[in-house]
Design a protein around this motif. Structure first.
Motif, PDB file in Angstrom:
ATOM      1  N   ALA A  71      63.237  28.877  92.308  1.00 43.45           N
ATOM      2  CA  ALA A  71      62.331  27.747  92.414  1.00 43.45           C
ATOM      3  C   ALA A  71      62.199  27.038  91.070  1.00 43.45           C
ATOM      4  CB  ALA A  71      60.956  28.223  92.883  1.00 43.45           C
ATOM      5  N   GLU A  72      62.131  25.715  91.140  1.00 45.01           N
ATOM      6  CA  GLU A  72      61.963  24.941  89.924  1.00 45.01           C
ATOM      7  C   GLU A  72      60.619  25.285  89.285  1.00 45.01           C
ATOM      8  OE1 GLU A  72      61.717  20.256  88.464  1.00 45.01           O
ATOM      9  OE2 GLU A  72      62.153  20.753  90.547  1.00 45.01           O
ATOM     10  N   GLY A  73      60.650  25.521  88.007  1.00 44.88           N
ATOM     11  CA  GLY A  73      59.413  25.814  87.298  1.00 44.88           C
ATOM     12  C   GLY A  73      58.905  27.226  87.457  1.00 44.88           C
ATOM     13  N   MET A  75      58.043  28.828  90.215  1.00 44.98           N
ATOM     14  CA  MET A  75      57.138  29.096  91.337  1.00 44.98           C
ATOM     15  C   MET A  75      57.925  29.595  92.548  1.00 44.98           C
ATOM     16  SD  MET A  75      54.069  29.277  92.334  1.00 44.98           S
ATOM     17  CE  MET A  75      53.111  28.372  91.106  1.00 44.98           C
ATOM     18  N   SER A  76      57.311  30.479  93.312  1.00 39.26           N
ATOM     19  CA  SER A  76      57.886  30.992  94.553  1.00 39.26           C
ATOM     20  C   SER A  76      56.720  31.407  95.436  1.00 39.26           C
ATOM     21  CB  SER A  76      58.797  32.195  94.283  1.00 39.26           C
ATOM     22  OG  SER A  76      58.023  33.333  93.934  1.00 39.26           O
ATOM     23  N   CYS A 103      50.260  31.751  84.327  1.00 38.53           N
ATOM     24  CA  CYS A 103      51.543  31.059  84.115  1.00 38.53           C
ATOM     25  C   CYS A 103      52.381  31.801  83.085  1.00 38.53           C
ATOM     26  CB  CYS A 103      51.306  29.622  83.650  1.00 38.53           C
ATOM     27  SG  CYS A 103      50.704  28.498  84.924  1.00 38.53           S
ATOM     28  N   VAL A 108      55.727  30.804  84.906  1.00 37.78           N
ATOM     29  CA  VAL A 108      55.574  29.525  85.600  1.00 37.78           C
ATOM     30  C   VAL A 108      55.418  28.412  84.573  1.00 37.78           C
ATOM     31  CG1 VAL A 108      54.064  28.187  87.122  1.00 37.78           C
ATOM     32  CG2 VAL A 108      54.578  30.581  87.650  1.00 37.78           C
ATOM     33  N   GLN A 112      53.841  21.730  84.541  1.00 33.45           N
ATOM     34  CA  GLN A 112      53.652  21.408  85.954  1.00 33.45           C
ATOM     35  C   GLN A 112      52.328  21.958  86.471  1.00 33.45           C
ATOM     36  OE1 GLN A 112      57.983  22.692  86.746  1.00 33.45           O
ATOM     37  NE2 GLN A 112      57.477  21.495  88.545  1.00 33.45           N
ATOM     38  N   LEU A 137      48.978  22.935  93.186  1.00 26.91           N
ATOM     39  CA  LEU A 137      50.058  23.762  92.651  1.00 26.91           C
ATOM     40  C   LEU A 137      51.231  23.769  93.624  1.00 26.91           C
ATOM     41  CD1 LEU A 137      48.388  26.960  91.110  1.00 26.91           C
ATOM     42  CD2 LEU A 137      49.825  25.306  89.914  1.00 26.91           C
ATOM     43  N   PHE A 141      55.173  21.841  92.816  1.00 25.01           N
ATOM     44  CA  PHE A 141      56.368  22.672  92.738  1.00 25.01           C
ATOM     45  C   PHE A 141      57.266  22.529  93.967  1.00 25.01           C
ATOM     46  CE2 PHE A 141      53.721  24.894  89.593  1.00 25.01           C
ATOM     47  CZ  PHE A 141      54.646  25.036  88.563  1.00 25.01           C
ATOM     48  N   THR A 142      56.975  21.560  94.814  1.00 24.16           N
ATOM     49  CA  THR A 142      57.806  21.296  95.992  1.00 24.16           C
ATOM     50  C   THR A 142      58.092  19.795  96.068  1.00 24.16           C
ATOM     51  OG1 THR A 142      55.792  21.185  97.353  1.00 24.16           O
ATOM     52  CG2 THR A 142      56.994  23.279  97.335  1.00 24.16           C
TER      53      THR A 142
END
Length: 221
Positions: A71-73, A75-76, A103, A108, A112, A137, A141-142
């Protein structure tokens, strides 16, 4: 060891005693690290043992995410679920410092996360209700509203297999993101809410992530 006279000197050490809880502590720590797969093991370990010393839940995933989501950044679903578990019970609202610490522990991207904090209405030294931060959040992240809401559902569900959540919970997050969106019309939003309520009525008041991608589901954004 050799003494001054050339003779061997045997150093006598007291009997080493390992505290009884230590093996269990290390075993639990190892299992937690394997499940969580932190990007920065040192930062995560510091957070883990800090929580243990305070008697609070450490930042540990429920289960191993495999393959680990790219995941970008950072995050999942598993990571956001840790955020939710750590911060949902904070009385009086959460602070940016608490979000920032998680974070750092979980790898993370803080820029962002800070964007999400500001979207939720948070200030540098104030507090804000956790669910407001959670919505944003997921959004930052999406890429789409559907992805954001599905991420929220996976983070807050009490049923990890079906991943269902109450319709009221989902619509609360949808409303929050709709108010911040410039791309969804009021009529489109109302149509989507009506549809989701209808689906939930046939499912004991619950929705699952797949309900948001049904062919019959109106566009959420």
């Amino acid at each position: 060891m050799t003494g001054r006279n050339g003779r061997m000197v045997v150093a006598t050490l007291g009997e080493a005693r390992v505290p009884a809880p230590l093996p269990r502590i290390l075993k639990d720590y190892t299992k937690a690290a394997i499940r969580t797969q932190p990007k920065d093991l040192l930062a995560w370990s510091a957070a883990y043992f800090r929580c243990m010393s305070k008697g609070t839940a450490p930042p540990v995933k429920d289960r191993l995410e495999f393959p680990i989501p790219e995941a970008e950044g950072g995050m999942s679903p598993g990571v956001l679920r840790v955020f939710h578990r750590q911060l949902k019970g904070v009385s009086g609202g959460v602070t940016w410092r608490q979000v920032e610490e998680l974070c750092a522990a979980l790898g993370v991207a803080q820029d962002q996360a800070r964007d999400a904090w500001r979207r939720a209405g948070g200030s540098a030294d104030g507090t804000i209700e956790w669910h407001a931060v959670l919505s944003h959040l997921a959004a930052v992240f999406t890429s789409t509203m559907v992805e954001a809401l599905q991420l929220v559902m996976m983070a807050v569900t009490e049923e990890p297999v079906s991943q269902r959540v109450s319709c009221a919970t989902l619509l609360d997050h949808y409303h929050r993101l709709f108010k911040h969106s410039n791309t969804t019309s009021e009529d489109q939003y109302n149509e989507a809410v009506s549809y989701l309520n209808d689906i939930a009525n046939y499912q004991d008041g619950y929705l699952t992530p797949s309900d948001l991608t049904r062919s019959s589901c109106p566009s959420l954004q």
